[in-house]
Design an enzyme around this catalytic site. Structure first.
Site, PDB file in Angstrom:
ATOM      1  N   SER A  29       0.179   2.629 -22.139  1.00 33.43           N
ATOM      2  CA  SER A  29       1.592   2.651 -22.522  1.00 33.43           C
ATOM      3  C   SER A  29       2.370   3.691 -21.728  1.00 33.43           C
ATOM      4  CB  SER A  29       1.745   2.901 -24.024  1.00 33.43           C
ATOM      5  OG  SER A  29       1.071   4.069 -24.418  1.00 33.43           O
ATOM      6  N   HIS A  77       5.022   9.380 -24.271  1.00 29.80           N
ATOM      7  CA  HIS A  77       5.940   8.303 -23.915  1.00 29.80           C
ATOM      8  C   HIS A  77       7.212   8.852 -23.274  1.00 29.80           C
ATOM      9  CE1 HIS A  77       3.945   5.629 -27.199  1.00 29.80           C
ATOM     10  NE2 HIS A  77       3.266   5.619 -26.069  1.00 29.80           N
TER      11      HIS A  77
END
Length: 272
Positions: A138, A191
């Site tokens: 991710s 992230h």
């Protein structure tokens, strides 16, 4: 005798999925296979792949710099790997098709892995004084979404949410926040670090790390990569150029044009 009821139709077309998978470029295929291989390795109990290859701030040293490159390939469990593969495949395939296989290799093995890791380690270890290990592709998903958001912003600066105009470049930030709220054991910092590097990539500040096309053509010709490697994307085969805006939308003449609210993202974690 009762006639058996017909099976419900599949939510996807298997033929189209198979055709899409067969057309994936070389580097994208390799990344998917490596992720799958690491997930299979994690099934055994003799050696912990996660402990070996995770991005753990206190474990980074001269002898463990490999962690800066291994953490995107490693996942915790089948669901983590599966959802990340679903989200990463179209983004990575698109990037490789646009920029070529050698450029994709140079960037993803280099700055697009190490730079988000560097930001994460700097903040996690020296500012937050913590040592949370993270893994997962991710990081690349949010990075590529950040880059695409910048490209979209150049042609369509806003999307409309009711009567409110929201800058399109903020969409990965909203996704990052929602994932952190609704998906347990995610790394908001991981992230966010990826999104920052994605913004820099979209703005063109990472061009310096891309090998010149002259050198890439020389390597391709010297090794005959296009002839030897199936699904290889050469410098001259890439679709829209390295840093051009994708022709998915056209800005209105003489004014800003809002885009409908839509977002392609992932709800999977970067973390243990």
């Amino acid at each position: 005798m009762a006639i058996p009821a017909a099976l419900p139709p599949l939510p996807f077309n298997p033929t189209r999925v198979r055709s899409y998978m067969l057309r994936l470029p070389l580097f994208t295929r390799i990344v998917l296979l490596v992720i799958l291989a690491f997930w299979l390795l994690e099934l055994q109990t003799i050696w912990s792949v996660v402990q070996w290859g995770s991005l753990t701030p206190n474990e980074i040293g001269i002898g463990s710099m490999y962690r800066l490159n291994t953490y995107p390939f490693i996942h915790v469990g089948f669901f983590h790997a599966f959802v990340n593969l679903l989200a990463l495949t179209p983004l990575l395939e698109r990037f490789e098709a646009e920029h070529g296989t050698l450029t994709a290799v140079a960037l993803f093995i280099g700055p697009l892995s190490t730079f988000p890791a560097g930001i994460y380690i700097l903040v996690e270890k020296f500012i937050l004084r913590s040592n949370t290990a993270v893994v997962g592709a991710s990081v690349w998903i949010f990075l590529l979404l950040g880059s695409e958001a910048i490209k979209t912003f150049k042609s369509n600066p806003y999307f409309s949410l009711g009567t409110t105009k929201i800058p399109t470049w903020t969409s990965p930030l909203f996704a990052c926040a929602l994932v952190s709220i609704f998906v347990p054991n995610t790394s908001f910092l991981g992230h966010l670090s990826a999104i920052i590097i994605g913004y820099l990539l979209g703005l063109g500040y990472l061009k310096v790390f891309v090998p010149p096309e002259k050198i890439l053509r020389w390597i391709e010709g010297k090794l005959n990569l296009l002839g030897r490697l199936p699904h290889y994307v050469s410098v001259d085969q890439k679709t829209y150029g390295r840093y051009g805006v994708l022709p998915t939308a056209t800005a209105a003449v003489g004014g800003e044009r809002p885009t409908p609210l839509s977002y392609l993202g992932t709800n999977q974690r970067l973390g243990p």
